[in-house]
Design a protein around this motif. Structure first.
Motif, PDB file in Angstrom:
ATOM      1  N   ALA A 187      29.874  32.694  44.693  1.00  0.00           N
ATOM      2  CA  ALA A 187      30.121  33.156  43.324  1.00  0.00           C
ATOM      3  C   ALA A 187      30.675  34.578  43.316  1.00  0.00           C
ATOM      4  CB  ALA A 187      28.842  33.083  42.500  1.00  0.00           C
ATOM      5  N   ILE A 188      30.182  35.422  44.228  1.00  0.00           N
ATOM      6  CA  ILE A 188      30.693  36.796  44.314  1.00  0.00           C
ATOM      7  C   ILE A 188      32.164  36.776  44.696  1.00  0.00           C
ATOM      8  CG2 ILE A 188      30.529  38.980  45.553  1.00  0.00           C
ATOM      9  CD1 ILE A 188      27.542  38.383  45.958  1.00  0.00           C
ATOM     10  N   VAL A 189      32.495  35.997  45.699  1.00  0.00           N
ATOM     11  CA  VAL A 189      33.877  35.917  46.175  1.00  0.00           C
ATOM     12  C   VAL A 189      34.782  35.334  45.091  1.00  0.00           C
ATOM     13  CG1 VAL A 189      35.377  34.750  47.825  1.00  0.00           C
ATOM     14  CG2 VAL A 189      33.252  35.818  48.611  1.00  0.00           C
ATOM     15  N   ALA A 190      34.282  34.314  44.386  1.00  0.00           N
ATOM     16  CA  ALA A 190      35.082  33.691  43.337  1.00  0.00           C
ATOM     17  C   ALA A 190      35.339  34.654  42.187  1.00  0.00           C
ATOM     18  CB  ALA A 190      34.389  32.433  42.824  1.00  0.00           C
ATOM     19  N   ASP A 191      34.340  35.469  41.848  1.00  0.00           N
ATOM     20  CA  ASP A 191      34.539  36.437  40.771  1.00  0.00           C
ATOM     21  C   ASP A 191      35.600  37.459  41.174  1.00  0.00           C
ATOM     22  OD1 ASP A 191      33.711  37.921  38.237  1.00  0.00           O
ATOM     23  OD2 ASP A 191      33.381  39.437  39.787  1.00  0.00           O
ATOM     24  N   TYR A 192      35.547  37.918  42.402  1.00  0.00           N
ATOM     25  CA  TYR A 192      36.555  38.861  42.896  1.00  0.00           C
ATOM     26  C   TYR A 192      37.948  38.251  42.799  1.00  0.00           C
ATOM     27  CZ  TYR A 192      39.425  41.219  46.421  1.00  0.00           C
ATOM     28  OH  TYR A 192      40.454  41.843  47.082  1.00  0.00           O
ATOM     29  N   ALA A 193      38.082  37.014  43.254  1.00  0.00           N
ATOM     30  CA  ALA A 193      39.391  36.368  43.294  1.00  0.00           C
ATOM     31  C   ALA A 193      39.903  35.997  41.911  1.00  0.00           C
ATOM     32  CB  ALA A 193      39.324  35.113  44.168  1.00  0.00           C
ATOM     33  N   GLN A 194      39.017  35.938  40.919  1.00  0.00           N
ATOM     34  CA  GLN A 194      39.422  35.512  39.583  1.00  0.00           C
ATOM     35  C   GLN A 194      40.451  36.444  38.955  1.00  0.00           C
ATOM     36  OE1 GLN A 194      36.085  34.696  37.011  1.00  0.00           O
ATOM     37  NE2 GLN A 194      37.354  33.746  35.453  1.00  0.00           N
ATOM     38  N   THR A 195      40.477  37.688  39.374  1.00  0.00           N
ATOM     39  CA  THR A 195      41.501  38.613  38.886  1.00  0.00           C
ATOM     40  C   THR A 195      42.899  38.072  39.140  1.00  0.00           C
ATOM     41  OG1 THR A 195      40.157  40.621  39.016  1.00  0.00           O
ATOM     42  CG2 THR A 195      42.517  40.907  39.297  1.00  0.00           C
ATOM     43  N   GLY A 196      43.049  37.263  40.192  1.00  0.00           N
ATOM     44  CA  GLY A 196      44.354  36.688  40.498  1.00  0.00           C
ATOM     45  C   GLY A 196      44.941  35.886  39.352  1.00  0.00           C
ATOM     46  N   GLU A 197      44.082  35.342  38.492  1.00  0.00           N
ATOM     47  CA  GLU A 197      44.559  34.561  37.347  1.00  0.00           C
ATOM     48  C   GLU A 197      45.326  35.434  36.353  1.00  0.00           C
ATOM     49  OE1 GLU A 197      41.375  32.425  35.469  1.00  0.00           O
ATOM     50  OE2 GLU A 197      40.497  31.831  37.386  1.00  0.00           O
ATOM     51  N   ARG A 198      45.032  36.725  36.346  1.00  0.00           N
ATOM     52  CA  ARG A 198      45.681  37.645  35.405  1.00  0.00           C
ATOM     53  C   ARG A 198      46.544  38.689  36.121  1.00  0.00           C
ATOM     54  NH1 ARG A 198      42.855  37.589  30.306  1.00  0.00           N
ATOM     55  NH2 ARG A 198      42.188  35.417  30.034  1.00  0.00           N
ATOM     56  N   LEU A 199      46.832  38.472  37.391  1.00  0.00           N
ATOM     57  CA  LEU A 199      47.479  39.512  38.182  1.00  0.00           C
ATOM     58  C   LEU A 199      48.826  39.940  37.610  1.00  0.00           C
ATOM     59  CD1 LEU A 199      47.364  41.332  40.651  1.00  0.00           C
ATOM     60  CD2 LEU A 199      48.488  39.512  41.958  1.00  0.00           C
ATOM     61  N   GLU A 200      49.652  38.989  37.221  1.00  0.00           N
ATOM     62  CA  GLU A 200      50.968  39.354  36.699  1.00  0.00           C
ATOM     63  C   GLU A 200      50.841  40.199  35.446  1.00  0.00           C
ATOM     64  OE1 GLU A 200      53.768  39.024  38.297  1.00  0.00           O
ATOM     65  OE2 GLU A 200      52.577  38.119  39.908  1.00  0.00           O
ATOM     66  N   ASP A 201      49.894  39.859  34.593  1.00  0.00           N
ATOM     67  CA  ASP A 201      49.677  40.645  33.378  1.00  0.00           C
ATOM     68  C   ASP A 201      49.170  42.046  33.722  1.00  0.00           C
ATOM     69  OD1 ASP A 201      50.453  38.577  31.698  1.00  0.00           O
ATOM     70  OD2 ASP A 201      48.428  37.775  31.530  1.00  0.00           O
ATOM     71  N   VAL A 202      48.290  42.131  34.730  1.00  0.00           N
ATOM     72  CA  VAL A 202      47.786  43.438  35.163  1.00  0.00           C
ATOM     73  C   VAL A 202      48.931  44.311  35.668  1.00  0.00           C
ATOM     74  CG1 VAL A 202      46.385  44.622  36.900  1.00  0.00           C
ATOM     75  CG2 VAL A 202      45.464  42.615  35.715  1.00  0.00           C
ATOM     76  N   LEU A 203      49.757  43.762  36.528  1.00  0.00           N
ATOM     77  CA  LEU A 203      50.871  44.523  37.092  1.00  0.00           C
ATOM     78  C   LEU A 203      51.864  44.937  36.006  1.00  0.00           C
ATOM     79  CD1 LEU A 203      51.543  42.544  40.384  1.00  0.00           C
ATOM     80  CD2 LEU A 203      50.147  44.593  40.066  1.00  0.00           C
ATOM     81  N   ARG A 204      52.093  44.046  35.054  1.00  0.00           N
ATOM     82  CA  ARG A 204      53.012  44.368  33.956  1.00  0.00           C
ATOM     83  C   ARG A 204      52.471  45.551  33.148  1.00  0.00           C
ATOM     84  NH1 ARG A 204      52.757  39.797  31.722  1.00  0.00           N
ATOM     85  NH2 ARG A 204      54.304  38.872  33.092  1.00  0.00           N
ATOM     86  N   ARG A 205      51.184  45.569  32.906  1.00  0.00           N
ATOM     87  CA  ARG A 205      50.578  46.691  32.175  1.00  0.00           C
ATOM     88  C   ARG A 205      50.736  47.998  32.938  1.00  0.00           C
ATOM     89  NH1 ARG A 205      45.022  47.589  31.147  1.00  0.00           N
ATOM     90  NH2 ARG A 205      45.814  49.231  29.787  1.00  0.00           N
ATOM     91  N   LEU A 206      50.384  47.964  34.224  1.00  0.00           N
ATOM     92  CA  LEU A 206      50.394  49.197  35.004  1.00  0.00           C
ATOM     93  C   LEU A 206      51.808  49.740  35.209  1.00  0.00           C
ATOM     94  CD1 LEU A 206      47.656  48.486  37.695  1.00  0.00           C
ATOM     95  CD2 LEU A 206      47.461  49.814  35.588  1.00  0.00           C
ATOM     96  N   ARG A 207      52.791  48.861  35.208  1.00  0.00           N
ATOM     97  CA  ARG A 207      54.169  49.320  35.387  1.00  0.00           C
ATOM     98  C   ARG A 207      54.677  50.123  34.189  1.00  0.00           C
ATOM     99  NH1 ARG A 207      55.006  44.122  38.105  1.00  0.00           N
ATOM    100  NH2 ARG A 207      55.361  44.550  40.333  1.00  0.00           N
TER     101      ARG A 207
END
Length: 268
Positions: A187-207
């Motif tokens: 569950a810990i590993v899955a929670d960490y990896a869950q950010t991948g579902e929003r990665l493109e949106d995260v990168l778009r924000r930070l850019r």
């Protein structure tokens, strides 16, 4: 919040979620609305702030960004809410030009060194570089990590931990807290990896921010992806070298009472 995924939908952040609903090794689960995690909070709307205050009783923000990042990005809207305490707990070794003294003069802030991942070597596999980065948090800022976990034990409302992307620094601190509370490794590993579902949106924000855009564009987008194997490898190293997360924490002033307080706070 979407009960199925734990995502918290906000206008000004794309990687916000609740750490509730995760299973422990003894059959319990983490409580909803106790600890939240997110990417940068600079762009929260008035509605976002209201949601966090009303629906989550937000009282404490754990800001893991470096001093330079905070200065370059400026104060976010939650810093103007009297009922919310912001705890700036950088995981970066604030040395030389990274210190508060250097940051007092805006021109002295080295933008290229504002971000922890800037110091990674470029001659090793991506996961090895990231693992070295994560282990560096432990080596450089055990004080910040212990302080962050202690904020999570507070009983006056929810705590929200964040960095820039809500992936590396936030991922490490959340993983350590969950490990202390007895959450299953899966569950810990899955929670960490869950950010991948929003990665493109995260990168778009930070850019859209001058603080982060150059670094993000200097590397392929996939190099930012949170791979489950990396977090599993990181926690395994802690097990092997320190006898587990509590073993490492105890070397930085963490006590059995701290463990009891965090477990009581997080678990149903």
């Amino acid at each position: 919040m979407d009960d199925a995924t734990r995502w918290i939908e906000l206008d000004g952040a794309v990687n916000a979620r609740d750490l509730g609903g995760l299973p422990t090794t003894d059959g319990r689960t983490t409580r909803r609305g106790r600890v939240l995690r997110s990417d940068n909070l600079q762009d929260l709307s008035v509605a976002d702030v209201r949601l966090l205050l009303d629906d989550y009783a937000l009282k404490n923000v754990i800001d893991l960004r470096s001093d330079a990042e905070v200065r370059l990005e400026g104060p976010g809207p939650l810093t103007r809410v009297p009922s919310v305490t912001v705890h700036q707990l950088s995981l970066f070794a604030e040395r030389g030009r990274h210190t508060d003294v250097a940051a007092d003069t805006p021109d002295a802030v080295d933008v290229d060194k504002a971000l922890p991942w800037q110091e990674r070597p470029n001659d090793s596999p991506e996961q090895d570089r990231s693992l070295g980065l994560y282990l560096g948090y432990l080596a450089d800022r055990g004080d910040s990590i212990v302080a962050a976990l202690r904020v999570m034990t507070r009983t006056d409302g929810s705590s929200l931990v964040h960095c820039a992307a809500g992936k590396d620094r936030t991922g490490v601190v959340c993983a350590l807290a969950l490990d202390v509370a007895g959450i299953t490794r899966e569950a810990i590993v899955a929670d960490y990896a869950q950010t991948g579902e929003r990665l493109e949106d995260v990168l778009r924000r930070l850019r859209t921010s001058d603080t982060y855009a150059a670094d993000l564009d200097s590397r392929p987008a996939d190099s930012h992806r949170p791979h489950a194997a990396l977090m599993d490898k990181f926690l395994t190293r802690i097990d092997e070298e320190f006898g587990g997360t509590t073993g490492w924490l105890s070397g930085h002033g963490w006590t059995p009472d701290d463990t009891d307080a965090l477990t009581t706070r997080l678990l149903a």
